[in-house]
Design a protein around this motif. Structure first.
Motif, PDB file in Angstrom:
ATOM      1  N   MET A 159       0.838  -1.176   0.000  1.00 45.50           N
ATOM      2  CA  MET A 159       0.000   0.000   0.000  1.00 45.50           C
ATOM      3  C   MET A 159       0.888   1.246   0.000  1.00 45.50           C
ATOM      4  N   GLU A 160       0.645   2.117  -0.937  1.00 43.08           N
ATOM      5  CA  GLU A 160       1.456   3.321  -1.074  1.00 43.08           C
ATOM      6  C   GLU A 160       1.028   4.371  -0.048  1.00 43.08           C
ATOM      7  N   LEU A 161       2.002   5.062   0.498  1.00 40.33           N
ATOM      8  CA  LEU A 161       1.746   6.089   1.500  1.00 40.33           C
ATOM      9  C   LEU A 161       1.128   7.318   0.841  1.00 40.33           C
ATOM     10  N   ASP A 162       0.011   7.789   1.380  1.00 37.11           N
ATOM     11  CA  ASP A 162      -0.637   9.003   0.910  1.00 37.11           C
ATOM     12  C   ASP A 162      -0.240  10.131   1.869  1.00 37.11           C
ATOM     13  N   ILE A 163       0.671  10.977   1.426  1.00 41.86           N
ATOM     14  CA  ILE A 163       1.198  12.061   2.262  1.00 41.86           C
ATOM     15  C   ILE A 163       0.083  13.004   2.690  1.00 41.86           C
ATOM     16  N   ASN A 164      -0.863  13.273   1.803  1.00 40.31           N
ATOM     17  CA  ASN A 164      -1.953  14.179   2.148  1.00 40.31           C
ATOM     18  C   ASN A 164      -2.770  13.636   3.320  1.00 40.31           C
ATOM     19  N   ILE A 165      -3.125  12.370   3.268  1.00 43.06           N
ATOM     20  CA  ILE A 165      -3.896  11.768   4.355  1.00 43.06           C
ATOM     21  C   ILE A 165      -3.077  11.753   5.643  1.00 43.06           C
ATOM     22  N   LEU A 166      -1.810  11.366   5.547  1.00 41.09           N
ATOM     23  CA  LEU A 166      -0.950  11.340   6.726  1.00 41.09           C
ATOM     24  C   LEU A 166      -0.853  12.718   7.369  1.00 41.09           C
ATOM     25  N   THR A 167      -0.615  13.737   6.569  1.00 41.13           N
ATOM     26  CA  THR A 167      -0.447  15.075   7.150  1.00 41.13           C
ATOM     27  C   THR A 167      -1.765  15.598   7.705  1.00 41.13           C
ATOM     28  N   LEU A 168      -2.882  15.280   7.069  1.00 43.29           N
ATOM     29  CA  LEU A 168      -4.180  15.665   7.643  1.00 43.29           C
ATOM     30  C   LEU A 168      -4.403  14.985   8.988  1.00 43.29           C
ATOM     31  N   ASP A 169      -4.027  13.715   9.083  1.00 42.77           N
ATOM     32  CA  ASP A 169      -4.127  13.008  10.366  1.00 42.77           C
ATOM     33  C   ASP A 169      -3.226  13.651  11.418  1.00 42.77           C
ATOM     34  N   MET A 170      -2.032  14.020  11.017  1.00 45.73           N
ATOM     35  CA  MET A 170      -1.114  14.663  11.959  1.00 45.73           C
ATOM     36  C   MET A 170      -1.670  16.009  12.435  1.00 45.73           C
ATOM     37  N   LEU A 171      -2.264  16.760  11.522  1.00 50.09           N
ATOM     38  CA  LEU A 171      -2.839  18.057  11.890  1.00 50.09           C
ATOM     39  C   LEU A 171      -4.034  17.879  12.821  1.00 50.09           C
ATOM     40  N   ARG A 172      -4.871  16.898  12.545  1.00 50.90           N
ATOM     41  CA  ARG A 172      -6.011  16.646  13.438  1.00 50.90           C
ATOM     42  C   ARG A 172      -5.514  16.175  14.797  1.00 50.90           C
ATOM     43  N   PHE A 173      -4.493  15.343  14.813  1.00 49.28           N
ATOM     44  CA  PHE A 173      -3.915  14.862  16.061  1.00 49.28           C
ATOM     45  C   PHE A 173      -3.379  16.041  16.869  1.00 49.28           C
ATOM     46  N   SER A 174      -2.759  16.999  16.193  1.00 47.43           N
ATOM     47  CA  SER A 174      -2.240  18.172  16.914  1.00 47.43           C
ATOM     48  C   SER A 174      -3.381  18.967  17.542  1.00 47.43           C
ATOM     49  N   GLU A 175      -4.514  19.075  16.850  1.00 47.25           N
ATOM     50  CA  GLU A 175      -5.673  19.769  17.426  1.00 47.25           C
ATOM     51  C   GLU A 175      -6.178  19.047  18.671  1.00 47.25           C
ATOM     52  N   LEU A 176      -6.238  17.734  18.605  1.00 41.36           N
ATOM     53  CA  LEU A 176      -6.692  16.953  19.751  1.00 41.36           C
ATOM     54  C   LEU A 176      -5.701  17.057  20.907  1.00 41.36           C
ATOM     55  N   ARG A 235       4.562  18.197   3.935  1.00 40.01           N
ATOM     56  CA  ARG A 235       3.852  18.577   2.699  1.00 40.01           C
ATOM     57  C   ARG A 235       4.795  19.272   1.723  1.00 40.01           C
ATOM     58  N   ALA A 236       5.783  19.976   2.252  1.00 37.34           N
ATOM     59  CA  ALA A 236       6.748  20.670   1.398  1.00 37.34           C
ATOM     60  C   ALA A 236       7.845  19.732   0.907  1.00 37.34           C
ATOM     61  N   ASP A 237       8.176  18.717   1.711  1.00 39.99           N
ATOM     62  CA  ASP A 237       9.252  17.788   1.361  1.00 39.99           C
ATOM     63  C   ASP A 237       8.838  16.384   1.774  1.00 39.99           C
ATOM     64  N   ALA A 238       8.342  15.624   0.819  1.00 40.98           N
ATOM     65  CA  ALA A 238       7.890  14.259   1.094  1.00 40.98           C
ATOM     66  C   ALA A 238       8.921  13.229   0.644  1.00 40.98           C
ATOM     67  N   SER A 239      10.185  13.603   0.735  1.00 35.25           N
ATOM     68  CA  SER A 239      11.254  12.685   0.355  1.00 35.25           C
ATOM     69  C   SER A 239      11.270  11.486   1.303  1.00 35.25           C
ATOM     70  N   PRO A 240      11.875  10.389   0.870  1.00 32.01           N
ATOM     71  CA  PRO A 240      11.972   9.218   1.749  1.00 32.01           C
ATOM     72  C   PRO A 240      12.625   9.544   3.096  1.00 32.01           C
ATOM     73  N   GLN A 241      13.625  10.414   3.099  1.00 32.31           N
ATOM     74  CA  GLN A 241      14.273  10.781   4.360  1.00 32.31           C
ATOM     75  C   GLN A 241      13.324  11.574   5.261  1.00 32.31           C
TER      76      GLN A 241
END
Length: 99
Positions: free
Chosen positions: A1-18, A39-45
């Motif tokens: 399953m390929e990582l969806d950076i948009n979904i991950l970052t949205l989850d991280m932002l919601r987690f920060s609100e909580l 979101r600005a740099d989604a490189s493997p590193q």
């Protein structure tokens, strides 16, 4: 399953609100900053660095993120927000574990 950076970052932002609702302001700011940076740099590193940060943030032991819950202003459990917290926590755990 390929990582969806948009979904991950949205989850991280919601987690920060909580986390803010739980008075974990510094940790919330770290999650928010990392999400914006990712979101600005989604490189493997960058993804690896975020994975390590999240893993480290979960290693709190007693009183760690997995032991917390979202409270209402009167101190009682907020069932709706707590369920969301647990859902997002699980999604971030899955990310850390490569699921």
């Amino acid at each position: 399953m390929e990582l969806d950076i948009n979904i991950l970052t949205l989850d991280m932002l919601r987690f920060s609100e909580l986390l803010r609702l739980m008075n974990k302001f510094a940790l919330a700011q770290n999650y928010e900053s990392l999400a914006v940076d990712l979101r600005a740099d989604a490189s493997p590193q960058a993804v690896k660095d975020v994975r390590e940060f999240i893993l480290d943030s979960f290693r709190g032991g007693m009183g760690g993120l997995t032991d917390l819950y979202v409270q209402k202003k009167d101190g009682s459990l907020d069932e709706v927000l707590n369920a969301e917290y647990e859902r997002v926590l699980q999604k971030l755990t899955d990310f850390v574990n490569g699921v």
